[in-house]
Design a protein around this motif. Structure first.
Motif, PDB file in Angstrom:
ATOM      1  N   LEU A  45       0.867  -1.184   0.000  1.00  0.00           N
ATOM      2  CA  LEU A  45       0.000   0.000   0.000  1.00  0.00           C
ATOM      3  C   LEU A  45       0.897   1.226   0.000  1.00  0.00           C
ATOM      4  O   LEU A  45       2.049   1.156   0.453  1.00  0.00           O
ATOM      5  CB  LEU A  45      -0.889   0.032   1.255  1.00  0.00           C
ATOM      6  CG  LEU A  45      -2.147  -0.831   1.231  1.00  0.00           C
ATOM      7  CD1 LEU A  45      -2.773  -0.911   2.627  1.00  0.00           C
ATOM      8  CD2 LEU A  45      -3.181  -0.299   0.229  1.00  0.00           C
ATOM      9  N   THR A  46       0.376   2.323  -0.444  1.00  0.00           N
ATOM     10  CA  THR A  46       1.145   3.562  -0.297  1.00  0.00           C
ATOM     11  C   THR A  46       0.950   4.083   1.120  1.00  0.00           C
ATOM     12  O   THR A  46      -0.059   3.813   1.780  1.00  0.00           O
ATOM     13  CB  THR A  46       0.717   4.650  -1.293  1.00  0.00           C
ATOM     14  OG1 THR A  46      -0.587   5.124  -0.956  1.00  0.00           O
ATOM     15  CG2 THR A  46       0.755   4.161  -2.734  1.00  0.00           C
ATOM     16  N   ALA A  47       1.947   4.829   1.586  1.00  0.00           N
ATOM     17  CA  ALA A  47       1.843   5.535   2.871  1.00  0.00           C
ATOM     18  C   ALA A  47       2.672   6.796   2.738  1.00  0.00           C
ATOM     19  O   ALA A  47       3.660   6.828   1.991  1.00  0.00           O
ATOM     20  CB  ALA A  47       2.370   4.669   4.009  1.00  0.00           C
ATOM     21  N   TYR A  48       2.248   7.836   3.437  1.00  0.00           N
ATOM     22  CA  TYR A  48       2.958   9.119   3.322  1.00  0.00           C
ATOM     23  C   TYR A  48       3.302   9.711   4.687  1.00  0.00           C
ATOM     24  O   TYR A  48       4.043  10.686   4.756  1.00  0.00           O
ATOM     25  CB  TYR A  48       2.101  10.137   2.544  1.00  0.00           C
ATOM     26  CG  TYR A  48       1.429   9.543   1.326  1.00  0.00           C
ATOM     27  CD1 TYR A  48       2.173   9.218   0.194  1.00  0.00           C
ATOM     28  CD2 TYR A  48       0.064   9.275   1.311  1.00  0.00           C
ATOM     29  CE1 TYR A  48       1.579   8.638  -0.917  1.00  0.00           C
ATOM     30  CE2 TYR A  48      -0.547   8.703   0.206  1.00  0.00           C
ATOM     31  CZ  TYR A  48       0.213   8.390  -0.899  1.00  0.00           C
ATOM     32  OH  TYR A  48      -0.367   7.811  -1.993  1.00  0.00           O
ATOM     33  N   THR A  49       2.706   9.159   5.742  1.00  0.00           N
ATOM     34  CA  THR A  49       2.927   9.729   7.080  1.00  0.00           C
ATOM     35  C   THR A  49       3.318   8.622   8.052  1.00  0.00           C
ATOM     36  O   THR A  49       3.032   7.436   7.824  1.00  0.00           O
ATOM     37  CB  THR A  49       1.643  10.408   7.615  1.00  0.00           C
ATOM     38  OG1 THR A  49       0.634   9.410   7.773  1.00  0.00           O
ATOM     39  CG2 THR A  49       1.158  11.508   6.679  1.00  0.00           C
ATOM     40  N   VAL A  65       6.188   4.791  -0.612  1.00  0.00           N
ATOM     41  CA  VAL A  65       6.023   6.239  -0.512  1.00  0.00           C
ATOM     42  C   VAL A  65       5.951   6.724  -1.956  1.00  0.00           C
ATOM     43  O   VAL A  65       6.961   7.038  -2.585  1.00  0.00           O
ATOM     44  CB  VAL A  65       7.198   6.870   0.265  1.00  0.00           C
ATOM     45  CG1 VAL A  65       6.921   8.346   0.522  1.00  0.00           C
ATOM     46  CG2 VAL A  65       7.426   6.125   1.573  1.00  0.00           C
ATOM     47  N   GLY A  66       4.729   6.682  -2.488  1.00  0.00           N
ATOM     48  CA  GLY A  66       4.527   6.986  -3.902  1.00  0.00           C
ATOM     49  C   GLY A  66       4.562   8.485  -4.149  1.00  0.00           C
ATOM     50  O   GLY A  66       4.250   9.282  -3.257  1.00  0.00           O
ATOM     51  N   ASP A  67       4.912   8.839  -5.387  1.00  0.00           N
ATOM     52  CA  ASP A  67       4.832  10.274  -5.710  1.00  0.00           C
ATOM     53  C   ASP A  67       3.368  10.707  -5.871  1.00  0.00           C
ATOM     54  O   ASP A  67       3.087  11.899  -6.041  1.00  0.00           O
ATOM     55  CB  ASP A  67       5.692  10.636  -6.927  1.00  0.00           C
ATOM     56  CG  ASP A  67       5.286   9.892  -8.191  1.00  0.00           C
ATOM     57  OD1 ASP A  67       4.378   9.039  -8.127  1.00  0.00           O
ATOM     58  OD2 ASP A  67       5.893  10.162  -9.252  1.00  0.00           O
ATOM     59  N   LEU A 202       8.489  -5.432  -9.894  1.00  0.00           N
ATOM     60  CA  LEU A 202       7.970  -4.514 -10.911  1.00  0.00           C
ATOM     61  C   LEU A 202       6.562  -4.102 -10.521  1.00  0.00           C
ATOM     62  O   LEU A 202       5.736  -4.972 -10.192  1.00  0.00           O
ATOM     63  CB  LEU A 202       7.814  -5.265 -12.228  1.00  0.00           C
ATOM     64  CG  LEU A 202       8.872  -5.230 -13.311  1.00  0.00           C
ATOM     65  CD1 LEU A 202       8.328  -5.946 -14.535  1.00  0.00           C
ATOM     66  CD2 LEU A 202       9.248  -3.803 -13.665  1.00  0.00           C
ATOM     67  N   VAL A 203       6.281  -2.806 -10.556  1.00  0.00           N
ATOM     68  CA  VAL A 203       4.896  -2.365 -10.478  1.00  0.00           C
ATOM     69  C   VAL A 203       4.387  -2.261 -11.912  1.00  0.00           C
ATOM     70  O   VAL A 203       5.053  -1.678 -12.776  1.00  0.00           O
ATOM     71  CB  VAL A 203       4.779  -0.999  -9.753  1.00  0.00           C
ATOM     72  CG1 VAL A 203       3.404  -0.370  -9.984  1.00  0.00           C
ATOM     73  CG2 VAL A 203       5.022  -1.176  -8.253  1.00  0.00           C
ATOM     74  N   VAL A 204       3.242  -2.879 -12.165  1.00  0.00           N
ATOM     75  CA  VAL A 204       2.621  -2.787 -13.481  1.00  0.00           C
ATOM     76  C   VAL A 204       1.275  -2.095 -13.287  1.00  0.00           C
ATOM     77  O   VAL A 204       0.418  -2.587 -12.539  1.00  0.00           O
ATOM     78  CB  VAL A 204       2.437  -4.182 -14.120  1.00  0.00           C
ATOM     79  CG1 VAL A 204       1.672  -4.072 -15.427  1.00  0.00           C
ATOM     80  CG2 VAL A 204       3.789  -4.827 -14.368  1.00  0.00           C
ATOM     81  N   GLY A 225       0.615  -5.459  -9.134  1.00  0.00           N
ATOM     82  CA  GLY A 225      -0.304  -4.775 -10.045  1.00  0.00           C
ATOM     83  C   GLY A 225      -1.109  -3.689  -9.369  1.00  0.00           C
ATOM     84  O   GLY A 225      -1.419  -3.754  -8.176  1.00  0.00           O
ATOM     85  N   ILE A 226      -1.435  -2.681 -10.166  1.00  0.00           N
ATOM     86  CA  ILE A 226      -2.426  -1.668  -9.750  1.00  0.00           C
ATOM     87  C   ILE A 226      -3.251  -1.392 -11.006  1.00  0.00           C
ATOM     88  O   ILE A 226      -2.711  -0.952 -12.029  1.00  0.00           O
ATOM     89  CB  ILE A 226      -1.783  -0.397  -9.145  1.00  0.00           C
ATOM     90  CG1 ILE A 226      -2.856   0.666  -8.886  1.00  0.00           C
ATOM     91  CG2 ILE A 226      -0.630   0.161  -9.975  1.00  0.00           C
ATOM     92  CD1 ILE A 226      -2.440   1.782  -7.940  1.00  0.00           C
ATOM     93  N   GLY A 227      -4.517  -1.748 -10.943  1.00  0.00           N
ATOM     94  CA  GLY A 227      -5.321  -1.662 -12.166  1.00  0.00           C
ATOM     95  C   GLY A 227      -4.791  -2.634 -13.205  1.00  0.00           C
ATOM     96  O   GLY A 227      -4.823  -2.355 -14.398  1.00  0.00           O
ATOM     97  N   LEU A 237      -2.404  -0.469  -3.851  1.00  0.00           N
ATOM     98  CA  LEU A 237      -3.382   0.604  -4.070  1.00  0.00           C
ATOM     99  C   LEU A 237      -2.883   1.854  -3.348  1.00  0.00           C
ATOM    100  O   LEU A 237      -2.088   1.772  -2.401  1.00  0.00           O
ATOM    101  CB  LEU A 237      -4.761   0.238  -3.521  1.00  0.00           C
ATOM    102  CG  LEU A 237      -5.640  -0.679  -4.362  1.00  0.00           C
ATOM    103  CD1 LEU A 237      -6.955  -0.995  -3.630  1.00  0.00           C
ATOM    104  CD2 LEU A 237      -5.952  -0.097  -5.748  1.00  0.00           C
ATOM    105  N   VAL A 238      -3.370   2.984  -3.802  1.00  0.00           N
ATOM    106  CA  VAL A 238      -3.125   4.245  -3.099  1.00  0.00           C
ATOM    107  C   VAL A 238      -4.023   4.239  -1.858  1.00  0.00           C
ATOM    108  O   VAL A 238      -5.236   4.027  -1.957  1.00  0.00           O
ATOM    109  CB  VAL A 238      -3.437   5.440  -4.023  1.00  0.00           C
ATOM    110  CG1 VAL A 238      -3.481   6.750  -3.251  1.00  0.00           C
ATOM    111  CG2 VAL A 238      -2.401   5.510  -5.151  1.00  0.00           C
ATOM    112  N   ILE A 239      -3.413   4.418  -0.696  1.00  0.00           N
ATOM    113  CA  ILE A 239      -4.136   4.223   0.562  1.00  0.00           C
ATOM    114  C   ILE A 239      -5.415   5.061   0.639  1.00  0.00           C
ATOM    115  O   ILE A 239      -6.476   4.574   1.030  1.00  0.00           O
ATOM    116  CB  ILE A 239      -3.203   4.470   1.786  1.00  0.00           C
ATOM    117  CG1 ILE A 239      -3.932   4.203   3.090  1.00  0.00           C
ATOM    118  CG2 ILE A 239      -2.600   5.859   1.799  1.00  0.00           C
ATOM    119  CD1 ILE A 239      -4.389   2.807   3.286  1.00  0.00           C
TER     120      ILE A 239
HETATM  121  O1  KIV Z   1       2.838   6.965  -6.757  1.00  0.00           O
HETATM  122  C1  KIV Z   1       2.206   5.931  -6.499  1.00  0.00           C
HETATM  123  O2  KIV Z   1       1.387   5.865  -5.582  1.00  0.00           O
HETATM  124  C2  KIV Z   1       2.444   4.774  -7.342  1.00  0.00           C
HETATM  125  C3  KIV Z   1       1.427   3.689  -7.261  1.00  0.00           C
HETATM  126  C4  KIV Z   1       0.267   4.102  -8.066  1.00  0.00           C
HETATM  127  C5  KIV Z   1       1.974   2.389  -7.679  1.00  0.00           C
HETATM  128  O3  KIV Z   1       3.381   4.738  -8.078  1.00  0.00           O
END
Ligand code: KIV
Length: 290
Positions: A45-49, A65-67, A202-204, A225-227, A237-239
């Motif tokens: 999962l994504t996380a930012y904090t 920590v996705g952009d 790999l993220v696809v 995978g995401i989508g 997934l984006v959290i």
């Molecule tokens: O930035 C992001 O959260 C990502 C995901 C969508 C895989 O790259």
């Protein structure tokens, strides 16, 4: 153990970890796919904090920590505007808030594409200043020499192919990729090249199901995978999407909660309590001692 999570609980709201936990490693993640089979799907999962990282950590193999931090936290319209300083600030927070998952930090647009040397300088700064274990980079065949250069110098890399949001201006949108034979062939070539260059995963993103299946069986490393259907070795997934924080989400997102509605509800109750002076009450009020 350096990965043990400790906090000064006198000044912090965050909960300390009850017992030392050994952090998963990059080789352990790579080894989850063996002989082309991933018995236990990888959970990312994504996380930012820091606090979100604490909550997600026990459930995830990898925290990204996705952009996407640019859109989710900063309200930017695309990830193109995300800076390296943003990624480092959030990467450090997620490492401090986690103790088990492998933390991966996205390299933002414009900080790694110019040359292998530029990528090394950026990626080494990210690992040094955040404590994360790996970086993720968007791109296909053209990026393979850069991936090889970093991996040879001790920087674990996750590739990202298919829909690559940093290229939104060139792609013209966020539609699913790989519908035509030519596009599918290009993407599978990208995946093969990045895997052969030494990416450990790999993220696809955003590809049709048959292509996701083909990529997953074509590369030896785990495909997250995401989508990209259930055919992959794991999912990300984006959290905030999966928590139901946004009104609009892509079709591939499943909302596992409806947090936006719950936050609105809590804010409504708080505002009413302030206005009718029922908050703060006796239990929430400091009194003189003695
Ligand atoms: O930035 C992001 O959260 C990502 C995901 C969508 C895989 O790259």
């Amino acid at each position: 153990m350096s990965t043990t999570y400790t906090l000064d609980t006198a000044t912090s709201r965050a909960h300390p970890v009850p017992e030392p936990v050994r952090r998963l490693t990059v080789p352990a993640i790579a080894a989850r796919k063996s002989g082309g089979v991933t018995a236990n799907p990888l959970v990312m999962l994504t996380a930012y904090t820091a606090r979100m990282a604490q909550l997600l950590d026990p459930h995830c193999d990898m925290l990204l920590v996705g952009d996407s931090v640019g859109q989710v936290i900063y309200g930017l319209d695309t990830t193109v505007k995300v800076t390296l300083d943003m990624m480092i600030a959030h990467g450090g927070a997620v490492v401090r808030g986690s103790y088990r998952a492998v933390v991966i930090v996205d390299l933002p647009f414009g900080t790694y594409e110019a040359s292998r040397e530029q990528a090394f300088i950026t990626a080494s700064r990210v690992l040094r200043e955040t404590g994360a274990a790996a970086v993720k980079m968007e791109g296909g065949e053209v990026l393979a020499p850069t991936v090889e250069f970093l991996v040879a110098r001790g920087i674990p890399v996750v590739g990202h192919v298919g829909l690559t949001p940093q290229a939104v201006n060139a792609l013209g949108g966020y539609g699913a990729r790989g519908r035509s034979e030519a596009e599918a062939a290009k993407i599978i070539g990208d995946a093969r090249a990045i895997a052969a260059a030494g990416a450990f995963a790999l993220v696809v993103e955003g590809v049709v199901e048959p292509l996701a299946r083909d990529i997953t069986s074509a590369v030896p490393c785990p495909v997250v995978g995401i989508g990209a259907s259930a055919a992959c070795d794991g999912q990300v997934l984006v959290i905030d999407d999966m928590l139901g924080m946004f009104e609009r989400t892509p079709r591939f997102v499943r909302r596992f909660d409806d947090l936006a509605a719950r936050i609105s509800h809590a804010a409504t109750r708080y505002a009413a309590a302030v206005r009718d002076r029922s908050f703060p009450g006796e239990a929430e009020t400091y009194r003189q001692k003695g």
